[in-house]
Enzyme design. Structure first.
Site, short mmCIF file in Angstrom:
data_model
loop_
_atom_site.label_atom_id
_atom_site.label_comp_id
_atom_site.label_asym_id
_atom_site.label_seq_id
_atom_site.Cartn_x
_atom_site.Cartn_y
_atom_site.Cartn_z
N GLU A 65 0.85 -1.20 0.00
CA GLU A 65 0.00 0.00 0.00
C GLU A 65 0.88 1.24 0.00
OE1 GLU A 65 -2.64 0.26 3.36
OE2 GLU A 65 -3.71 2.00 2.55
N GLU A 92 3.44 9.49 6.93
CA GLU A 92 3.42 8.17 7.56
C GLU A 92 4.59 7.29 7.13
OE1 GLU A 92 -0.50 6.35 7.59
OE2 GLU A 92 -1.45 8.31 7.61
N HIS A 109 -4.82 8.54 0.87
CA HIS A 109 -3.42 8.86 0.59
C HIS A 109 -3.26 9.46 -0.80
CE1 HIS A 109 -2.30 6.86 4.28
NE2 HIS A 109 -2.87 5.75 3.89
N HIS A 129 -8.40 0.87 -0.88
CA HIS A 129 -9.12 1.41 0.27
C HIS A 129 -9.90 2.62 -0.19
CE1 HIS A 129 -6.48 -0.35 3.74
NE2 HIS A 129 -7.54 -1.09 3.49
N ARG A 167 -10.81 10.81 6.25
CA ARG A 167 -11.06 9.48 6.79
C ARG A 167 -12.47 9.35 7.38
NH1 ARG A 167 -7.34 5.80 5.51
NH2 ARG A 167 -5.19 6.12 6.15
N GLU A 193 -12.61 2.16 4.03
CA GLU A 193 -11.77 2.30 5.22
C GLU A 193 -12.10 3.61 5.92
OE1 GLU A 193 -7.21 1.47 6.44
OE2 GLU A 193 -7.45 2.90 4.84
MN MN Z 1 -5.42 2.40 3.78
#
Ligand code: MN
Length: 292
Positions: free
Chosen positions: A153, A159, A189, A212, A218, A247
């Protein structure tokens, strides 16, 4: 038990467990699996945190009773960040593959190359990327022996410093050069790192095996800045047959708060997330002919 997520008539549609529960305890797993079954999903994504504590038999019988399949995902522990500790990462991933098989899944995906939050303050060194490719090649071969496919991913720059773009994930697949490795994208992302949503999906084509579906904050899909029409148009144009996983983190534990920098509640009512988020994504998928 059918371990594949693939469907005859199109991509499988599922969701991350953290939509319902932050722990894969007996009680948490029941909440997740019953919630996913009520929502009519094909599969649930089980995060392999503390996977040695999972009651595998309990999970498998719940999944079978509800007619659900599962995928497994992870990020590496801090002490096993792959470029810093290749042997530790390889051992951790081998144990995660065993857990994936035990849970009846043939898909292990996520951040198999990094600890989320470990940054060096520098771009990836070529030697670090060679180490990632070498270790994941060995892991992929051992996974293939037990019928497991592994995904990498691409996640945002805050991150990880190793893999932020679909094109970088594509280069990593070239370097690994094993047929059971796929790219995993995440619209959260992508919204930070890519120029758009359509082109990276189409450029990956059949190498894209998992996505995702996550809003720009989010929160509930359909309420933020992700260009969902472009996402689904891209999936349609590559005749996507991988997995679609909503997600969002309505229920979290401390590891996830730290890994994803989730300092506030972005979801609100979790029932609204499940109802509105899933129906929004289903509708968008049907509009583009991705979901039937
Ligand atoms: Mn993800």
């Amino acid at each position: 038990m059918n371990t594949s997520l693939a469907r005859q008539d199109g991509p499988a549609f599922g969701a991350h467990a953290f939509i319902w529960a932050g722990e894969w305890s007996r009680e948490g797993s029941e909440r997740v699996i019953f919630g996913a079954a009520r929502a009519g999903l094909d599969f649930i994504e089980i995060p392999l945190l503390d996977f040695e504590t999972i009651d595998v038999g309990h999970t498998r019988s719940l999944l079978e009773d509800c007619g659900l399949r599962c995928s497994c995902s992870l990020g590496l522990p801090k002490e096993d960040h792959l470029p810093f500790n290749p042997e530790g990462a390889g051992r951790f991933l081998d144990r995660a593959i065993e857990a994936t098989v035990a849970l009846g899944s043939s898909t292990l995906t996520g951040c198999l190359y990094t600890h989320l939050g470990t940054l060096t303050g520098r771009p990836p060194e070529p030697e670090e990327l060679r180490t990632v490719a070498r270790v994941l090649k060995g892991v992929a071969r051992r996974a293939a022996d037990v019928g497991v496919k592994i995904g990498v991913e691409a996640v945002n720059r805050y991150e990880t410093y190793l893999l932020n773009l679909a094109s970088q994930a594509n280069d990593l697949l070239d370097a690994i050069d094993e047929p059971n490795v796929f790219v995993h994208l995440d619209t959260y992302h992508m919204n930070i790192e890519e120029k758009g949503f359509y082109d990276p999906i189409v450029a990956l084509g059949p190498r894209l095996g998992y996505i995702h579906l996550s809003e720009s904050d989010r929160g509930t899909p359909g309420t933020g800045n992700v260009h969902w029409d472009d996402v689904f148009r891209g999936l349609k144009d590559v005749n996507y047959r991988g997995a679609l996983a909503m997600e969002s983190f309505a229920a979290v534990n401390e590891a996830i708060i730290g890994a994803t920098a989730l300092w506030r509640n972005v979801v609100g009512d979790p029932d609204v997330l499940v109802r509105d988020g899933l129906s929004f994504l289903r509708e968008k998928g049907r509009e583009q002919g991705v979901l039937s």
